[in-house]
Design an enzyme around this catalytic site. Structure first.
Site, PDB file in Angstrom:
ATOM      1  N   THR A   1       1.454   1.820  -5.469  1.00  0.00           N
ATOM      2  CA  THR A   1       0.888   0.493  -5.240  1.00  0.00           C
ATOM      3  C   THR A   1       0.448  -0.147  -6.546  1.00  0.00           C
ATOM      4  OG1 THR A   1       0.168   1.063  -3.008  1.00  0.00           O
ATOM      5  CG2 THR A   1      -0.995  -0.743  -4.099  1.00  0.00           C
TER       6      THR A   1
ATOM      7  N   HIS B   1       0.823  -1.209   0.000  1.00  0.00           N
ATOM      8  CA  HIS B   1       0.000   0.000   0.000  1.00  0.00           C
ATOM      9  C   HIS B   1       0.854   1.254   0.000  1.00  0.00           C
ATOM     10  CE1 HIS B   1       0.308   1.912   4.044  1.00  0.00           C
ATOM     11  NE2 HIS B   1       0.682   0.710   4.429  1.00  0.00           N
ATOM     12  N   CYS B   2       0.219   2.362  -0.378  1.00  0.00           N
ATOM     13  CA  CYS B   2       0.826   3.692  -0.266  1.00  0.00           C
ATOM     14  C   CYS B   2      -0.234   4.585   0.381  1.00  0.00           C
ATOM     15  CB  CYS B   2       1.305   4.200  -1.625  1.00  0.00           C
ATOM     16  SG  CYS B   2       0.072   4.146  -2.953  1.00  0.00           S
ATOM     17  N   ALA B   3      -0.358   5.830  -0.038  1.00  0.00           N
ATOM     18  CA  ALA B   3      -1.340   6.712   0.589  1.00  0.00           C
ATOM     19  C   ALA B   3      -2.746   6.464   0.048  1.00  0.00           C
ATOM     20  CB  ALA B   3      -0.945   8.171   0.384  1.00  0.00           C
TER      21      ALA B   3
END
Length: 334
Positions: A233, A225-227
């Protein structure tokens, strides 16, 4: 036989689902069963092959449900709820179930992708804990993690690996706005997103190289995941699927699902509040959307510089034939 990516599954109530597909006379569906586990599918639905739909109601409560589609020729396909109905992270989904070029399928329940986990509800924590995710790879930079620290259930805290990638973060995008020669317009923002995706492919190889080392060492389900769970991602998920032999068209299909699941209006509000912006919606939207040309920009950069995704995986990310075999043994099924 129809493939998983040709079905659309959506929740229509707390324990109800609607399954849709494009009707094809040569792929008639004889039966569909559903249940809370892939090996205990008992609830059936009324099938409308003409309209390509089926509905399930009053399923037993569960974090997610699985579906077995039985075709008239005797073949079958297992489907699962791709996006999990979580309140605190809307783009949390399983990127298993896809078909490889050789006809194998990516296992459900082993590969997950999402945005950040800082706003999970207590119920969300229990849903995620039930997935038995043993490894979380977080592509956010340190400042992003400090601003929005992830939440985990106390009784189920996975191993957490930080693989920071700055390009693709909102802060990085905004820092580049002043460099746009034609001003901050929608077209310029879209081109900036294409450039960022190219950068992910050409200049962020160490993070993705480490992702594959962790993936091959790991024996449990993994979450990347990222933000927002879209660019950093999205490229990571595409690379994993490519290493498993999934065709490029399907990589793009999975990438574009974010546009369906990520609520743009809410994201516009959050970005404005967080960064105190007064840019028009038309300018901000390209940054928050996923578009075919964004991931295509990364894939085109790979083909231009390395000749193929297979060459890129081998030469840039050290995913050689032996590692691919190990990953496919672990993550594919017949």
């Amino acid at each position: 036989m129809l493939q998983a990516e040709q079905f659309e599954l959506e929740r229509i109530a707390a324990h109800g689902y609607r399954l849709r597909w494009q009707p094809q006379p040569s792929h008639l569906i004889a039966a569909i069963a559903a249940g809370a586990a892939a090996d205990t599918l008992t609830t059936s639905a009324i099938i409308d092959n003409v309209r390509g739909s089926a509905e399930f109601n009053d399923l037993e409560p569960a974090a997610r449900h699985f579906f077995r589609v039985q075709f008239s020729d005797g073949s079958q396909l297992i489907l699962a709820e791709r996006r999990l109905a979580l309140h605190g992270t809307p783009n949390f989904r399983d990127f298993g179930g896809y078909t490889t070029g050789a006809g194998h399928r990516v296992r459900w329940g082993q590969l997950y992708r999402s945005g950040h986990l800082s706003q999970l509800s207590d119920n969300d924590l229990q849903v995620i804990a039930a997935l038995d995710i043993g490894l979380v790879c977080d592509f956010r930079h340190t400042s992003e993690r400090e601003r929005a620290p992830n939440r985990y259930a106390l009784e189920h805290r996975p191993r957490i690996e930080h693989l920071p990638i700055i390009p693709g973060s909102a802060a990085d995008v905004f820092s580049q706005l002043s460099t746009l020669e034609n001003g901050v317009r929608a077209e310029a923002m879209a081109q900036l997103m294409i450039d960022i995706n190219r950068d992910l492919a050409l200049h962020q190889q160490e993070a993705y190289k480490k992702l594959f080392r962790l993936l091959v060492e790991n024996d449990s389900a993994i979450l990347i995941h990222c933000a927002a769970g879209k660019d950093r991602t999205g490229f990571g998920a595409a690379l994993i699927l490519a290493a498993l032999g999934v065709p490029e068209a399907t990589l793009l299909h999975d990438y574009l699902l974010t546009d369906k699941y990520l609520p743009i209006e809410r994201e516009l509000h959050n970005v404005r509040k967080k960064y105190r912006l007064d840019l028009p919606d038309a300018v901000l939207r390209p940054m928050l959307e996923v578009r075919h040309e964004y991931l295509r920009g990364a894939l085109d950069a790979v083909h231009q510089e390395f000749g193929s995704l297979e060459n890129y995986l081998r030469d840039a990310l050290a995913v050689d034939a032996a590692m691919q075999r190990e990953l496919r043994t672990k993550l594919l099924t017949d």
